[in-house]
Write a protein that holds these residues in place. Structure first.
Motif, mmCIF file in Angstrom:
data_model
loop_
_atom_site.group_PDB
_atom_site.id
_atom_site.type_symbol
_atom_site.label_atom_id
_atom_site.label_comp_id
_atom_site.label_asym_id
_atom_site.label_seq_id
_atom_site.Cartn_x
_atom_site.Cartn_y
_atom_site.Cartn_z
ATOM 1 N N ASN A 59 0.851 -1.196 0.000
ATOM 2 C CA ASN A 59 0.000 0.000 0.000
ATOM 3 C C ASN A 59 0.885 1.244 0.000
ATOM 4 O O ASN A 59 2.112 1.144 0.158
ATOM 5 C CB ASN A 59 -0.935 0.001 1.220
ATOM 6 C CG ASN A 59 -0.171 -0.187 2.519
ATOM 7 O OD1 ASN A 59 0.587 0.691 2.913
ATOM 8 N ND2 ASN A 59 -0.335 -1.337 3.150
ATOM 9 N N GLY A 60 0.259 2.403 -0.149
ATOM 10 C CA GLY A 60 1.017 3.648 -0.216
ATOM 11 C C GLY A 60 1.675 4.019 1.102
ATOM 12 O O GLY A 60 2.772 4.603 1.114
ATOM 13 N N THR A 61 1.019 3.686 2.201
ATOM 14 C CA THR A 61 1.595 3.992 3.505
ATOM 15 C C THR A 61 2.911 3.237 3.692
ATOM 16 O O THR A 61 3.899 3.803 4.180
ATOM 17 C CB THR A 61 0.599 3.607 4.628
ATOM 18 O OG1 THR A 61 -0.668 4.198 4.325
ATOM 19 C CG2 THR A 61 1.071 4.093 5.980
ATOM 20 N N THR A 89 0.201 9.829 5.581
ATOM 21 C CA THR A 89 1.532 10.401 5.343
ATOM 22 C C THR A 89 2.312 10.449 6.654
ATOM 23 O O THR A 89 3.468 10.009 6.736
ATOM 24 C CB THR A 89 1.403 11.839 4.786
ATOM 25 O OG1 THR A 89 0.604 11.812 3.611
ATOM 26 C CG2 THR A 89 2.758 12.433 4.469
ATOM 27 N N ASP A 157 5.796 12.340 -1.425
ATOM 28 C CA ASP A 157 4.530 11.616 -1.335
ATOM 29 C C ASP A 157 3.748 11.927 -2.616
ATOM 30 O O ASP A 157 3.101 12.967 -2.725
ATOM 31 C CB ASP A 157 3.741 12.041 -0.090
ATOM 32 C CG ASP A 157 2.428 11.267 0.058
ATOM 33 O OD1 ASP A 157 1.955 10.704 -0.946
ATOM 34 O OD2 ASP A 157 1.872 11.243 1.179
ATOM 35 N N CYS A 159 1.397 9.939 -3.787
ATOM 36 C CA CYS A 159 0.259 9.009 -3.734
ATOM 37 C C CYS A 159 -0.964 9.533 -4.466
ATOM 38 O O CYS A 159 -1.856 8.765 -4.817
ATOM 39 C CB CYS A 159 -0.099 8.703 -2.277
ATOM 40 S SG CYS A 159 1.101 7.631 -1.469
ATOM 41 N N GLN A 160 -1.032 10.861 -4.696
ATOM 42 C CA GLN A 160 -2.170 11.430 -5.422
ATOM 43 C C GLN A 160 -1.738 11.992 -6.777
ATOM 44 O O GLN A 160 -2.519 12.698 -7.404
ATOM 45 C CB GLN A 160 -2.806 12.564 -4.589
ATOM 46 C CG GLN A 160 -3.279 12.111 -3.216
ATOM 47 C CD GLN A 160 -4.090 13.160 -2.479
ATOM 48 O OE1 GLN A 160 -4.197 14.301 -2.917
ATOM 49 N NE2 GLN A 160 -4.658 12.774 -1.345
ATOM 50 N N SER A 184 0.465 5.355 -4.189
ATOM 51 C CA SER A 184 -0.593 4.481 -3.669
ATOM 52 C C SER A 184 -1.446 4.012 -4.836
ATOM 53 O O SER A 184 -1.685 4.765 -5.775
ATOM 54 C CB SER A 184 -1.487 5.244 -2.686
ATOM 55 O OG SER A 184 -2.699 4.524 -2.457
ATOM 56 N N LYS A 189 -7.403 6.088 -6.437
ATOM 57 C CA LYS A 189 -6.251 6.888 -6.879
ATOM 58 C C LYS A 189 -6.183 6.921 -8.419
ATOM 59 O O LYS A 189 -6.836 6.131 -9.091
ATOM 60 C CB LYS A 189 -4.954 6.331 -6.280
ATOM 61 C CG LYS A 189 -4.929 6.361 -4.739
ATOM 62 C CD LYS A 189 -4.853 7.764 -4.165
ATOM 63 C CE LYS A 189 -5.267 7.822 -2.708
ATOM 64 N NZ LYS A 189 -4.221 7.624 -1.737
HETATM 65 C C1 LIG Z 1 -3.717 7.482 -0.345
HETATM 66 C C2 LIG Z 1 -2.629 8.278 0.291
HETATM 67 C C3 LIG Z 1 -1.681 7.706 1.145
HETATM 68 C C4 LIG Z 1 -1.758 6.297 1.640
HETATM 69 O O1 LIG Z 1 -1.894 5.350 0.655
HETATM 70 P P1 LIG Z 1 -2.565 3.927 1.017
HETATM 71 O O2 LIG Z 1 -2.370 3.126 -0.213
HETATM 72 O O3 LIG Z 1 -4.002 4.198 1.318
HETATM 73 O O4 LIG Z 1 -1.820 3.383 2.188
HETATM 74 C C5 LIG Z 1 -0.646 8.513 1.607
HETATM 75 N N1 LIG Z 1 -0.550 9.803 1.265
HETATM 76 C C6 LIG Z 1 -1.470 10.387 0.462
HETATM 77 C C7 LIG Z 1 -1.302 11.839 0.124
HETATM 78 C C8 LIG Z 1 -2.534 9.649 -0.031
HETATM 79 O O5 LIG Z 1 -3.451 10.252 -0.805
#
Ligand SMILES: *Cc1c(COP(=O)(O)O)cnc(C)c1O
Length: 372
Positions: A59-61, A89, A157, A159-160, A184, A189
């Protein structure tokens, strides 16, 4: 009119045949964790996003947490990050054993304010963790300069922000040879799995090797545990499904940008603050976030008009109960705090039709007008 905030069914519908083919391939292979689909996905993802390596994780975390650990960040270290982000984050920083230091954001993008970062650097600071919030890149040049000047690590980060560009270069590995960033693949996403998933983009081959160990129990080879790792592997089914997504990512981004351009054109002059792209940025509009002084009333009126919205994010991280021990107080970070009371995310995703988008615009214009 009814518009879902996110339409998982329409998303799958559009890809059904390709997804079924991907699943069938994995079922036929009889191999489900760390195999050829994962390797192919990592190679295709790295190529698409301009990184030397991609290391897929659960996962992203975990991508953030293991990225920090690969950089040697842990107990006793401080990591400076944005107060306006997904709490994950900051949880990733805690998971690495380090301490998040929340700083304020810039008014224009709600991304990390380089001046605030400079003021927060102290003797324990080891890294800067900018978030490319809503799919709009943070202003990286001053942040990269600060990291160089103070000998700090920098982890993005992203992730977005899959495929967003900063000064024409893809986010995630903007620090050149030392570039490292987290993605992520949560289903909503810009590149989404049908479950959880994440990846670290990284240019340095040594860091990539360390990340491959960390995600798999710290093993350097089978049953030889070189360091304390975790179990955070992307399975073969998700990797195969995500390979389909990589093929569509550029077209999805184009569609998001087209819808965002339509919203920006159509929502001018109705009392909203709109998410303008900065000159250095090519945003990927993970979210389309407007601001309004009477946000809650607007959200309620839109809900009644059949347009669901969400708030990203209603509570800045320094005021979250979980981070209270860090000592944050209301009034500390005024830009983030004001934004948290005003931001509102409108529906925007590649499967949103022109008619649905027109309906959103109509409802927002009507209701925001009434609240003026
Ligand atoms: C979604 C997200 C995460 C975490 O990702 P997961 O896959 O849900 O663990 C971290 N930082 C940001 C900015 C996110 O949008």
């Amino acid at each position: 009119m009814s518009v879902p905030f996110f339409d998982g069914r329409a998303h799958v519908q559009a890809l059904r045949a390709e997804l079924e083919e991907a699943v069938a391939r994995v079922l036929d292979s009889g191999w489900f964790v760390l195999g050829p689909e994962g390797e192919a996905f990592e190679a295709e993802l790295a190529l698409a996003l301009g990184a030397a390596h991609a290391v897929a994780v659960g996962n992203g975390t975990d991508a953030l947490h293991l990225g920090l650990r690969a950089l040697g960040i842990g107990p006793g270290h401080e990591v400076i990050t944005s107060a306006l982000s997904a709490a994950f984050t900051a949880l990733a920083i805690e998971q690495a054993g380090a301490r998040p230091v929340f700083v304020d954001v810039e008014e224009a993008t709600l991304n990390l304010d380089p001046g605030a970062v400079r003021r927060a650097i102290g003797s324990r600071t080891r890294a800067i963790l900018p978030v490319h919030l809503y799919g709009h890149p943070a202003d990286m040049a001053p942040l990269l300069a600060l990291a160089d000047e103070h000998g700090l690590e920098l982890l993005e980060d992203a992730c977005q922000a899959h495929g967003a560009l900063y000064q024409r270069r893809p986010v995630g590995t903007l620090r050149g040879a030392r570039g490292i960033g987290a993605l992520s693949f949560y289903p909503t996403k810009n590149l989404g799995a049908l479950g959880d998933g994440g990846a670290v983009l990284v240019n340095d081959a040594g860091l990539a090797v360390r990340l491959r160990q960390l995600r798999n129990g710290g093993q350097s080879r089978k049953y030889c545990h070189q360091r304390f790792g975790v179990n955070s592997r992307l399975d073969e089914l998700q990797a195969a499904l995500l390979r389909v997504g990589v093929r569509h990512l550029a077209a999805w981004t184009e569609r998001r940008r087209q819808l965002a351009a339509f919203y920006l054109r159509s929502l001018e002059g109705c009392g909203l603050t709109l998410p303008r792209e900065q000159p250095y940025a090519r945003a990927v509009f993970h979210l389309f976030v407007v601001r309004h002084p009477r946000r809650d009333a607007l959200a309620q009126a839109l809900r009644e008009a059949g347009v669901p919205t969400l708030v990203h994010y209603p509570v800045p991280l320094h005021l979250q109960p979980a981070f209270a021990p860090l000592g944050g107080r209301a009034g500390d970070l005024p830009v983030a705090e004001r934004a948290a009371g005003e931001v509102l995310s409108l529906p925007l995703y590649p499967e949103l039709s022109d008619e649905q988008a027109a309906g959103v615009v109509q409802a927002v214009r009507d209701e925001a007008g009434r609240l003026c």
